[in-house]
Each structure stands twice: as C-alpha cells, then as structure tokens.
Motif scaffolding. Sequence first.
Motif, PDB file in Angstrom:
ATOM      1  N   ILE A 181      -2.240  10.124  -4.753  1.00  0.00           N
ATOM      2  CA  ILE A 181      -2.249   8.862  -5.497  1.00  0.00           C
ATOM      3  C   ILE A 181      -3.641   8.247  -5.347  1.00  0.00           C
ATOM      4  CG2 ILE A 181      -1.122   6.640  -5.789  1.00  0.00           C
ATOM      5  CD1 ILE A 181       1.212   7.804  -4.042  1.00  0.00           C
ATOM      6  N   TYR A 182      -4.328   8.089  -6.467  1.00  0.00           N
ATOM      7  CA  TYR A 182      -5.731   7.602  -6.514  1.00  0.00           C
ATOM      8  C   TYR A 182      -6.527   8.001  -5.253  1.00  0.00           C
ATOM      9  CZ  TYR A 182      -2.745   3.500  -5.241  1.00  0.00           C
ATOM     10  OH  TYR A 182      -1.766   2.669  -4.749  1.00  0.00           O
ATOM     11  N   PRO A 183      -6.747   9.335  -5.058  1.00  0.00           N
ATOM     12  CA  PRO A 183      -7.375   9.804  -3.821  1.00  0.00           C
ATOM     13  C   PRO A 183      -8.843   9.373  -3.677  1.00  0.00           C
ATOM     14  CG  PRO A 183      -7.211  11.591  -5.416  1.00  0.00           C
ATOM     15  CD  PRO A 183      -6.434  10.441  -5.985  1.00  0.00           C
ATOM     16  N   ALA A 184      -9.229   9.092  -2.441  1.00  0.00           N
ATOM     17  CA  ALA A 184     -10.630   8.784  -2.104  1.00  0.00           C
ATOM     18  C   ALA A 184     -11.343  10.097  -1.817  1.00  0.00           C
ATOM     19  CB  ALA A 184     -10.683   7.856  -0.886  1.00  0.00           C
ATOM     20  N   ALA A 185     -11.876  10.719  -2.866  1.00  0.00           N
ATOM     21  CA  ALA A 185     -12.281  12.120  -2.770  1.00  0.00           C
ATOM     22  C   ALA A 185     -13.748  12.337  -2.445  1.00  0.00           C
ATOM     23  CB  ALA A 185     -11.948  12.834  -4.086  1.00  0.00           C
ATOM     24  N   ASP A 186     -14.592  11.294  -2.572  1.00  0.00           N
ATOM     25  CA  ASP A 186     -16.035  11.497  -2.414  1.00  0.00           C
ATOM     26  C   ASP A 186     -16.642  10.313  -1.664  1.00  0.00           C
ATOM     27  OD1 ASP A 186     -18.595  12.466  -2.631  1.00  0.00           O
ATOM     28  OD2 ASP A 186     -18.709  12.326  -4.821  1.00  0.00           O
ATOM     29  N   ASN A 187     -17.611  10.601  -0.819  1.00  0.00           N
ATOM     30  CA  ASN A 187     -18.278   9.543  -0.044  1.00  0.00           C
ATOM     31  C   ASN A 187     -19.548   9.030  -0.713  1.00  0.00           C
ATOM     32  OD1 ASN A 187     -19.737  11.955   0.417  1.00  0.00           O
ATOM     33  ND2 ASN A 187     -20.534  11.161   2.356  1.00  0.00           N
ATOM     34  N   GLN A 188     -19.926   9.585  -1.863  1.00  0.00           N
ATOM     35  CA  GLN A 188     -21.191   9.203  -2.489  1.00  0.00           C
ATOM     36  C   GLN A 188     -21.109   7.878  -3.246  1.00  0.00           C
ATOM     37  OE1 GLN A 188     -24.183  11.006  -2.126  1.00  0.00           O
ATOM     38  NE2 GLN A 188     -22.881  11.916  -0.544  1.00  0.00           N
ATOM     39  N   LEU A 189     -19.934   7.558  -3.789  1.00  0.00           N
ATOM     40  CA  LEU A 189     -19.706   6.296  -4.510  1.00  0.00           C
ATOM     41  C   LEU A 189     -20.743   6.093  -5.615  1.00  0.00           C
ATOM     42  CD1 LEU A 189     -18.872   3.879  -1.527  1.00  0.00           C
ATOM     43  CD2 LEU A 189     -17.494   5.688  -2.515  1.00  0.00           C
ATOM     44  N   LEU A 241       0.367  17.098  -8.023  1.00  0.00           N
ATOM     45  CA  LEU A 241       0.368  15.999  -8.985  1.00  0.00           C
ATOM     46  C   LEU A 241      -0.666  14.981  -8.517  1.00  0.00           C
ATOM     47  CD1 LEU A 241       1.531  14.138 -11.261  1.00  0.00           C
ATOM     48  CD2 LEU A 241       3.244  13.377  -9.581  1.00  0.00           C
ATOM     49  N   ILE A 242      -1.587  14.606  -9.413  1.00  0.00           N
ATOM     50  CA  ILE A 242      -2.575  13.572  -9.098  1.00  0.00           C
ATOM     51  C   ILE A 242      -2.315  12.369  -9.992  1.00  0.00           C
ATOM     52  CG2 ILE A 242      -5.023  12.963  -8.998  1.00  0.00           C
ATOM     53  CD1 ILE A 242      -5.697  15.866  -8.501  1.00  0.00           C
ATOM     54  N   ILE A 243      -2.137  11.205  -9.372  1.00  0.00           N
ATOM     55  CA  ILE A 243      -1.893   9.956 -10.088  1.00  0.00           C
ATOM     56  C   ILE A 243      -3.157   9.100 -10.004  1.00  0.00           C
ATOM     57  CG2 ILE A 243      -0.613   7.777  -9.966  1.00  0.00           C
ATOM     58  CD1 ILE A 243       1.857   9.423  -9.249  1.00  0.00           C
ATOM     59  N   LEU A 244      -3.669   8.698 -11.162  1.00  0.00           N
ATOM     60  CA  LEU A 244      -4.909   7.928 -11.224  1.00  0.00           C
ATOM     61  C   LEU A 244      -4.659   6.600 -11.923  1.00  0.00           C
ATOM     62  CD1 LEU A 244      -7.281  10.837 -12.335  1.00  0.00           C
ATOM     63  CD2 LEU A 244      -6.928   9.974 -10.015  1.00  0.00           C
ATOM     64  N   ALA A 245      -5.498   5.605 -11.618  1.00  0.00           N
ATOM     65  CA  ALA A 245      -5.398   4.278 -12.237  1.00  0.00           C
ATOM     66  C   ALA A 245      -6.629   4.034 -13.099  1.00  0.00           C
ATOM     67  CB  ALA A 245      -5.288   3.204 -11.154  1.00  0.00           C
ATOM     68  N   GLU A 246      -6.428   3.441 -14.273  1.00  0.00           N
ATOM     69  CA  GLU A 246      -7.518   3.301 -15.254  1.00  0.00           C
ATOM     70  C   GLU A 246      -8.663   2.436 -14.731  1.00  0.00           C
ATOM     71  OE1 GLU A 246      -8.248   2.042 -19.927  1.00  0.00           O
ATOM     72  OE2 GLU A 246      -6.399   1.397 -18.927  1.00  0.00           O
ATOM     73  N   HIS A 247      -8.348   1.273 -14.150  1.00  0.00           N
ATOM     74  CA  HIS A 247      -9.392   0.337 -13.718  1.00  0.00           C
ATOM     75  C   HIS A 247      -9.614   0.457 -12.209  1.00  0.00           C
ATOM     76  CE1 HIS A 247      -9.416  -1.311 -17.712  1.00  0.00           C
ATOM     77  NE2 HIS A 247      -8.163  -1.725 -17.617  1.00  0.00           N
ATOM     78  N   VAL A 266      -5.274  25.989  -9.231  1.00  0.00           N
ATOM     79  CA  VAL A 266      -4.126  25.268  -8.667  1.00  0.00           C
ATOM     80  C   VAL A 266      -3.176  24.867  -9.801  1.00  0.00           C
ATOM     81  CG1 VAL A 266      -3.418  23.173  -7.430  1.00  0.00           C
ATOM     82  CG2 VAL A 266      -5.488  24.398  -6.725  1.00  0.00           C
ATOM     83  N   THR A 267      -1.873  25.006  -9.571  1.00  0.00           N
ATOM     84  CA  THR A 267      -0.878  24.484 -10.508  1.00  0.00           C
ATOM     85  C   THR A 267      -0.932  22.966 -10.434  1.00  0.00           C
ATOM     86  OG1 THR A 267       0.529  26.406 -10.153  1.00  0.00           O
ATOM     87  CG2 THR A 267       1.567  24.462 -11.114  1.00  0.00           C
ATOM     88  N   LEU A 268      -1.320  22.330 -11.548  1.00  0.00           N
ATOM     89  CA  LEU A 268      -1.762  20.940 -11.468  1.00  0.00           C
ATOM     90  C   LEU A 268      -1.242  20.109 -12.629  1.00  0.00           C
ATOM     91  CD1 LEU A 268      -3.835  19.000  -9.970  1.00  0.00           C
ATOM     92  CD2 LEU A 268      -5.476  19.710 -11.722  1.00  0.00           C
ATOM     93  N   LYS A 269      -0.845  18.864 -12.301  1.00  0.00           N
ATOM     94  CA  LYS A 269      -0.574  17.853 -13.316  1.00  0.00           C
ATOM     95  C   LYS A 269      -1.337  16.593 -12.917  1.00  0.00           C
ATOM     96  CE  LYS A 269       2.979  15.031 -15.523  1.00  0.00           C
ATOM     97  NZ  LYS A 269       4.338  14.476 -15.425  1.00  0.00           N
ATOM     98  N   THR A 270      -2.044  16.000 -13.870  1.00  0.00           N
ATOM     99  CA  THR A 270      -2.767  14.755 -13.608  1.00  0.00           C
ATOM    100  C   THR A 270      -2.236  13.675 -14.537  1.00  0.00           C
ATOM    101  OG1 THR A 270      -4.749  15.990 -12.978  1.00  0.00           O
ATOM    102  CG2 THR A 270      -5.040  13.675 -13.465  1.00  0.00           C
ATOM    103  N   SER A 271      -1.864  12.523 -13.980  1.00  0.00           N
ATOM    104  CA  SER A 271      -1.319  11.407 -14.761  1.00  0.00           C
ATOM    105  C   SER A 271      -2.212  10.189 -14.608  1.00  0.00           C
ATOM    106  CB  SER A 271       0.087  11.043 -14.283  1.00  0.00           C
ATOM    107  OG  SER A 271       1.028  11.984 -14.719  1.00  0.00           O
ATOM    108  N   ALA A 293       5.829   5.274 -11.483  1.00  0.00           N
ATOM    109  CA  ALA A 293       5.118   6.277 -10.684  1.00  0.00           C
ATOM    110  C   ALA A 293       6.048   6.897  -9.645  1.00  0.00           C
ATOM    111  CB  ALA A 293       3.899   5.644 -10.007  1.00  0.00           C
ATOM    112  N   VAL A 294       6.893   6.078  -9.020  1.00  0.00           N
ATOM    113  CA  VAL A 294       7.875   6.616  -8.067  1.00  0.00           C
ATOM    114  C   VAL A 294       8.798   7.607  -8.770  1.00  0.00           C
ATOM    115  CG1 VAL A 294       9.906   6.018  -6.665  1.00  0.00           C
ATOM    116  CG2 VAL A 294       7.804   4.676  -6.460  1.00  0.00           C
ATOM    117  N   ASN A 295       9.234   7.257  -9.976  1.00  0.00           N
ATOM    118  CA  ASN A 295      10.105   8.166 -10.739  1.00  0.00           C
ATOM    119  C   ASN A 295       9.394   9.481 -11.040  1.00  0.00           C
ATOM    120  OD1 ASN A 295      11.875   6.017 -10.755  1.00  0.00           O
ATOM    121  ND2 ASN A 295      11.572   5.494 -12.914  1.00  0.00           N
TER     122      ASN A 295
END
Length: 309
Positions: A181-189, A241-247, A266-271, A293-295
């Motif tokens: 859920i909205y992962p913090a994937a990079d330290n470069q910002l 499953l990766i869940i992302l937020a627009e803003h 990877v078998t992947l779904k991104t929402s 999102a819980v559903n």
Amino acid sequence: MQLTPKITQILNHLETIQPFNPKDSLDGARKYLETMSLQLSGKKESVAMIEELSIQQDNHQIPVRIYRPHGKEIQQSSAIIYIHGGWFIAGGYETHDAVVRKLANKTGSVVIFIDYRLAPEHPFPAGLNDCIDGINWVFKNAESLGIDPDKIGIIGDSAGGALATVVSTQLGKQLKFQILIYPAADNQLNSKSWETYENGPVLNKQGGIDAWAGYLPEEEKGNPLAIPVLIKDFKETPPTLIILAEHDPLLDDGKQLSLNMENAGVTLKTSLYKDMVHGFMHMGDLLEEMQLAVNEMADFAHQNLKSDE
C-alpha cells in the motif's frame, strides 16, 4: 492539484492536530501519527480475539499482536503478516489497529502484526531483521498458532511496504501473496510526484529526508535490502497487488517499483485510487475508498490463498 471536498476537509483537520506535550520532533511525529489515526479512522470493528506476545531474540524481544477474525475456527486458518508504515520512525499497534481489524474480518484470515524496532534508535537493518525473524517464527509455530503454513500472505503500507517488498525477496516462496500500500520504495525523493507534492498533502520532502537519514546508515545507501527500487532479483516474489494514491509524493516511486516487478515477471496487479492522498487507509471515517481498498485486498488474498470463503 484538484482535491475533493472530503480530502480538503481532512487536510484542514490535519493542520489542527497538535501532538500532546512532545519531548522533541521525533516524539512529535510519532504522536501526530497516533492522533491522526485515532481521529480519522472511525469506529473500530470488533474481532473475535486479540492476543499479544513477544518473540524472544538473543538480545531483545519482538512484540506481535494477533487478530483473530469473527466467524472462523481457530485451527488451520489462513494468515496475513502485517508490516506497518510510519517512515521507519513511527507507527505501531495503535496507529494501525482500525485497519488491521477490518482486514482480519474481511479476509477471514488471522492477522499477525509485527511491531518491529524503529529508527533512528534502531537503524537499518534492525526493523527488517525483526520482520524476517518474526515471519520465520510464525512459520515455525504455525501449528500452535492454529495457522495453515501453506496459506500465509503479507501486507505492508508505506515504509512497511518497503520492508514487505524486501522480505518477499528473501522468503517469497513461503508466501502466497504480497500487498503493498503506497510503498516507500526509494530514498532519493527526486521523482516528478515528489516535485509536485514536495510540501504535501500529508507527507513533505523534508520529513522524508529526515526519516531516511535516521533509518539508513551512510554505508547502506546502495543496499537494495533497504531501498526496494534497487532490487534486481524478484524471483522469490509472490503474486503482488500494489495500491497507489493519486495525490501522493510516493506515487512515482510506487509506479517504478511496479514496473521493475513487471519487467522481472512478477504476477502483478497495480491499482491507482483516484483523488486519494497518502495515508488514506487511516481516514475511513470520511473516505469510502478505505473500505473499497480493504475489499480489493480481501479479494486478492482470497484468490491467492485459494480459500473456501
């Protein structure tokens, strides 16, 4: 940036939160997350049972909280490991309690929440080691916990999404699925979304810089076990499953991680959740998207656990 009236209402409320008597900026950040979660999560669902215990390590203990959902037999249950967010420096049982209760009931799985050590008191790899050691303990003790070791997945949000991603490269063949859920994937910002949302909403760039500085020792700044976008080998990673937020300033980092996983097979779904901000999973009192999102997570878990629900 066009924000909906409900998001604007939430952001206005966030500006009024004053952490109670913080000792310093770190204590203030931790109390702020607790207050936000408490005030915006809404009414907590009841669950069948909550147990707390500690996993003994050589020189410390790892606290875990076990949520058992309504309507399930204790024996041979499916299970979800939950790794919480909070910029690696904050978060714990209370900040994620409302979310985890909903996930337990909706998925029908036991949820095991690992309260890993936080930076800056315990920089990388302390928190990651706690997550790996905690999950290994769950597998080793599955029978006594009433868990089916062949039906275990992992969920992580924000910083917990970073930790879960790395855990899955190490233990992924044991896990049936992964949700980030909205992962913090990079330290470069330094992505476009960080440029757009440098001053928020919810997260800001200086807070991110300070958090990564506290989490990541200088000598680890190129280590993919700390920085998920640097991971090259995803062969252990289960369906994700990766869940992302627009803003969300983390949006592009999450997209890049998703692309890296996709390119690795990877078998992947991104929402993408339109109109949403970082942390919307803590805002269920006002945002129906939290329940949506819980559903979605529950559906993904059921598909990959091949449960009988």
